[in-house]
Design a protein around this motif. Structure first.
Motif, mmCIF file in Angstrom:
data_model
loop_
_atom_site.group_PDB
_atom_site.id
_atom_site.type_symbol
_atom_site.label_atom_id
_atom_site.label_comp_id
_atom_site.label_asym_id
_atom_site.label_seq_id
_atom_site.Cartn_x
_atom_site.Cartn_y
_atom_site.Cartn_z
ATOM 1 N N ASP A 162 0.686 -1.451 -0.047
ATOM 2 C CA ASP A 162 0.107 -0.044 0.114
ATOM 3 C C ASP A 162 0.866 1.370 -0.090
ATOM 4 O OD1 ASP A 162 -2.268 -1.567 0.281
ATOM 5 O OD2 ASP A 162 -2.597 -1.312 2.423
ATOM 6 N N GLN A 163 0.396 2.179 -0.697
ATOM 7 C CA GLN A 163 1.199 3.567 -0.867
ATOM 8 C C GLN A 163 0.497 4.488 0.326
ATOM 9 O OE1 GLN A 163 1.805 3.617 -5.486
ATOM 10 N NE2 GLN A 163 1.937 5.734 -4.424
ATOM 11 N N VAL A 164 1.159 4.069 1.536
ATOM 12 C CA VAL A 164 0.640 4.699 2.728
ATOM 13 C C VAL A 164 2.000 5.386 3.525
ATOM 14 C CG1 VAL A 164 -1.476 3.585 2.927
ATOM 15 C CG2 VAL A 164 0.488 2.679 4.137
ATOM 16 N N ALA A 165 1.704 6.162 4.431
ATOM 17 C CA ALA A 165 2.924 6.651 4.962
ATOM 18 C C ALA A 165 2.472 7.278 6.334
ATOM 19 C CB ALA A 165 3.400 7.728 4.128
ATOM 20 N N VAL A 166 3.465 7.222 7.233
ATOM 21 C CA VAL A 166 3.259 7.562 8.675
ATOM 22 C C VAL A 166 4.401 8.853 8.670
ATOM 23 C CG1 VAL A 166 3.543 7.462 11.037
ATOM 24 C CG2 VAL A 166 2.625 5.378 9.634
ATOM 25 N N LEU A 167 3.915 9.896 9.598
ATOM 26 C CA LEU A 167 4.834 11.207 9.452
ATOM 27 C C LEU A 167 5.348 11.116 10.974
ATOM 28 C CD1 LEU A 167 2.874 13.704 7.391
ATOM 29 C CD2 LEU A 167 4.781 12.240 6.827
ATOM 30 N N GLY A 168 6.277 11.709 10.993
ATOM 31 C CA GLY A 168 6.723 12.138 12.492
ATOM 32 C C GLY A 168 6.255 13.289 12.753
ATOM 33 N N ASP A 169 5.917 13.561 13.956
ATOM 34 C CA ASP A 169 5.266 14.553 14.587
ATOM 35 C C ASP A 169 5.764 16.204 14.059
ATOM 36 O OD1 ASP A 169 7.391 14.667 16.186
ATOM 37 O OD2 ASP A 169 6.274 14.640 18.145
ATOM 38 N N VAL A 195 -1.496 9.720 4.091
ATOM 39 C CA VAL A 195 -0.850 9.579 5.422
ATOM 40 C C VAL A 195 -2.006 9.071 6.400
ATOM 41 C CG1 VAL A 195 -0.126 11.142 7.225
ATOM 42 C CG2 VAL A 195 0.570 11.800 4.941
ATOM 43 N N ILE A 196 -1.708 7.906 7.140
ATOM 44 C CA ILE A 196 -2.442 7.337 7.949
ATOM 45 C C ILE A 196 -2.186 7.284 9.296
ATOM 46 C CG2 ILE A 196 -2.912 5.372 6.182
ATOM 47 C CD1 ILE A 196 -1.117 3.661 7.799
ATOM 48 N N GLY A 197 -1.252 8.025 9.559
ATOM 49 C CA GLY A 197 -0.763 8.161 11.113
ATOM 50 C C GLY A 197 0.300 9.306 11.365
ATOM 51 N N ILE A 198 0.404 9.957 12.626
ATOM 52 C CA ILE A 198 1.418 10.674 12.962
ATOM 53 C C ILE A 198 2.139 10.138 14.359
ATOM 54 C CG2 ILE A 198 2.030 13.174 13.813
ATOM 55 C CD1 ILE A 198 -0.439 14.162 12.253
ATOM 56 N N GLU A 205 15.947 7.548 18.377
ATOM 57 C CA GLU A 205 15.925 7.803 17.016
ATOM 58 C C GLU A 205 15.073 8.942 16.621
ATOM 59 O OE1 GLU A 205 17.711 6.414 14.538
ATOM 60 O OE2 GLU A 205 18.597 5.277 15.643
ATOM 61 N N GLN A 206 15.192 10.088 17.179
ATOM 62 C CA GLN A 206 14.413 11.161 17.429
ATOM 63 C C GLN A 206 14.334 11.982 16.112
ATOM 64 O OE1 GLN A 206 15.265 13.847 20.663
ATOM 65 N NE2 GLN A 206 14.738 12.289 22.247
ATOM 66 N N ARG A 207 15.494 11.611 15.109
ATOM 67 C CA ARG A 207 15.565 12.316 13.969
ATOM 68 C C ARG A 207 14.400 11.672 13.111
ATOM 69 N NH1 ARG A 207 17.737 9.092 9.567
ATOM 70 N NH2 ARG A 207 18.190 7.108 9.854
ATOM 71 N N LEU A 208 13.582 10.751 13.484
ATOM 72 C CA LEU A 208 12.393 10.073 12.977
ATOM 73 C C LEU A 208 11.068 11.303 13.104
ATOM 74 C CD1 LEU A 208 12.458 6.113 13.722
ATOM 75 C CD2 LEU A 208 12.974 7.519 11.550
ATOM 76 N N SER A 209 11.249 12.091 13.926
ATOM 77 C CA SER A 209 10.377 12.837 14.300
ATOM 78 C C SER A 209 10.174 13.830 13.004
ATOM 79 C CB SER A 209 10.421 13.577 15.228
ATOM 80 O OG SER A 209 11.742 14.552 15.367
ATOM 81 N N THR A 210 11.142 14.038 12.101
ATOM 82 C CA THR A 210 11.158 14.961 10.983
ATOM 83 C C THR A 210 11.229 14.010 9.444
ATOM 84 O OG1 THR A 210 13.512 15.129 11.034
ATOM 85 C CG2 THR A 210 12.258 17.056 11.857
ATOM 86 N N ALA A 211 10.724 12.753 9.789
ATOM 87 C CA ALA A 211 10.971 11.926 8.482
ATOM 88 C C ALA A 211 9.575 11.517 8.100
ATOM 89 C CB ALA A 211 11.791 10.702 9.109
ATOM 90 N N VAL A 212 9.512 10.813 6.923
ATOM 91 C CA VAL A 212 8.240 10.247 6.366
ATOM 92 C C VAL A 212 8.625 8.777 6.383
ATOM 93 C CG1 VAL A 212 7.029 10.161 4.167
ATOM 94 C CG2 VAL A 212 7.905 12.017 4.705
ATOM 95 N N ILE A 213 7.798 7.818 6.986
ATOM 96 C CA ILE A 213 8.229 6.705 7.290
ATOM 97 C C ILE A 213 7.258 5.681 6.342
ATOM 98 C CG2 ILE A 213 8.280 4.808 8.919
ATOM 99 C CD1 ILE A 213 8.420 6.867 11.030
#
Length: 405
Positions: A162-169, A195-198, A205-213
């Protein structure tokens, strides 16, 4: 004809004479003892505070750091030197492992221009340079985070590509996305992702807060992130070192040496390091104070000898031996040092306990230190009184009695 025997002096009488000499001038004795008190107290405080601070720092050593193990895979894996996404299952079965997740990133996806619908001002579009990473479905637990909105992708999303993504806050904030109920979309490299979640509250790994997962299958299809580059492992307290040794074998049985393991430092080494640093700062001060105290005892004992020349001459004339005269003054200086050691040790213990109580710490005191400090004070007094006592013993009765009082 036998030589006359020297009169015997009972040790108890010797102690009484020494105490009488110390108490004869109480203010002088107090001031003399003060140097030893400061020296012993400084040593006790130094070692006690160092041990207490070291224990407290290690006790507060973050459970996050103490239980976090990271396995880094080569950025360009060979045929038998890569980590597969399913490898986390093998790590999860290791004793002491609480959670594990895999991540994939690369230099080409470290700065990707991402656009999103501006839900604050409809019709507008925002573009931000964000990192795009792939992760396994158990990432929130591994980074000790929580979903601020929506949900994380699951094994179904992964299986369906699925072309879905979770964003860091922070990434969501930069893109202007506050909620996911309306299924907002983001766009990068000509593709759209729902975008299905934040993900927020990330502690590791706090750098994930500014990443697209992205899900690993989707990331492999769209941005070329095929294999994990890092595996995040959370362990029980005390199991990190063991897991760090076993994780590379579980992830890459054929070539564990190709993996790099980042494990927390040993807690005992951290404690010793803190104690050593604090001790090195204050130990010299304590030794200097002891030397000053010893000099003070030596000076006062020498002055006492000079003031009591007539008394020494009278004792020698009445049959006191050189050894007895020397022992009396040596015992006086040792008594002063012993008193200074006892008072200094008690003062040091009280200070350590007060500092610990003020900081809400648990005081750490070695009983051997508390018992040995008075002996150290007595030793200082003994060494300080050697020269004055020997000088008193060398006085001849006739010369001592002729000396002006």
């Amino acid at each position: 004809m036998t030589a006359p025997r020297r009169p015997f002096m009972d040790p108890r009488d010797l102690w009484k004479e020494a105490l009488a000499g110390v108490l004869a001038r109480p203010m002088r004795s107090v001031l003399t003892t003060l140097g030893t008190v400061l020296g012993i107290a400084t040593l006790v405080i130094t070692i006690g505070v160092a041990s207490t601070a070291g224990n407290q720092i290690v006790g507060r050593f973050s459970a996050l750091t103490a239980t976090s193990v990271t396995v880094v895979a080569p950025s360009q894996p060979g045929d038998d030197g890569f980590v597969d996404w399913s490898g986390t299952d093998a790590v999860r079965r290791l004793a002491g492992v609480e959670s594990v997740a895999a991540l994939a990133d690369s230099d080409t996806t470290a700065n990707v221009q991402v656009r999103a619908n501006n839900v604050i001002a409809p019709g507008g579009a925002l573009g931000q340079s964000l990192a795009v990473v792939a992760a396994s479905d158990d990432l929130p637990t591994a980074v000790r985070g929580a979903m601020a909105a929506g949900r994380f992708f699951d094994i179904g999303n992964i299986a369906r590509h699925d072309q879905v993504a979770v964003l860091g806050d922070q990434a969501a904030h930069l893109l202007g996305i506050r909620a996911v109920q309306d299924a907002p979309a983001i766009f990068f490299e000509g593709q759209s992702y729902t975008v299905i979640g934040i993900l927020g509250g990330i502690q590791r790994e706090q750098r994930l807060s500014t990443a697209v997962i992205l899900p690993p299958t989707t990331a492999a299809d769209r941005v070329g992130l095929e294999h994990p580059t890092r595996v995040l492992v959370n362990t029980r307290l005390g199991a990190a070192q063991q897991v760090a040794r076993q994780a590379p074998i579980a992830l890459a049985p054929g070539s564990p040496n190709t993996l790099t393991v980042l494990a927390p430092p040993d807690l005992s080494k951290a404690r010793k390091g803190v104690e050593g640093d604090v001790n090195s700062l204050f130990l010299v001060l304590g030794l200097v104070s002891l030397v000053v105290g010893a000099i003070g005892i030596a000076n006062v004992t020498l002055v006492t000898v000079m003031e009591r020349v007539a008394e020494i001459g009278l004792r020698r004339a009445l049959g006191a031996s050189k050894r007895q005269v020397s022992a009396q003054f040596l015992l006086e200086s040792t008594t002063i040092g012993l008193l200074g050691g006892v008072i200094g040790a008690a003062t040091g213990v009280v200070v350590v306990v007060c500092v610990a109580a003020a900081k809400h710490w648990t005081p750490v005191l070695d009983y051997r230190l508390a018992l040995g400090a008075p002996l150290a004070g007595a030793l200082v007094g003994l060494l300080a009184g050697l020269h004055p006592s020997l000088r008193a013993a060398r006085m001849e009765p006739v010369d001592a009695l002729r000396a002006p009082s």
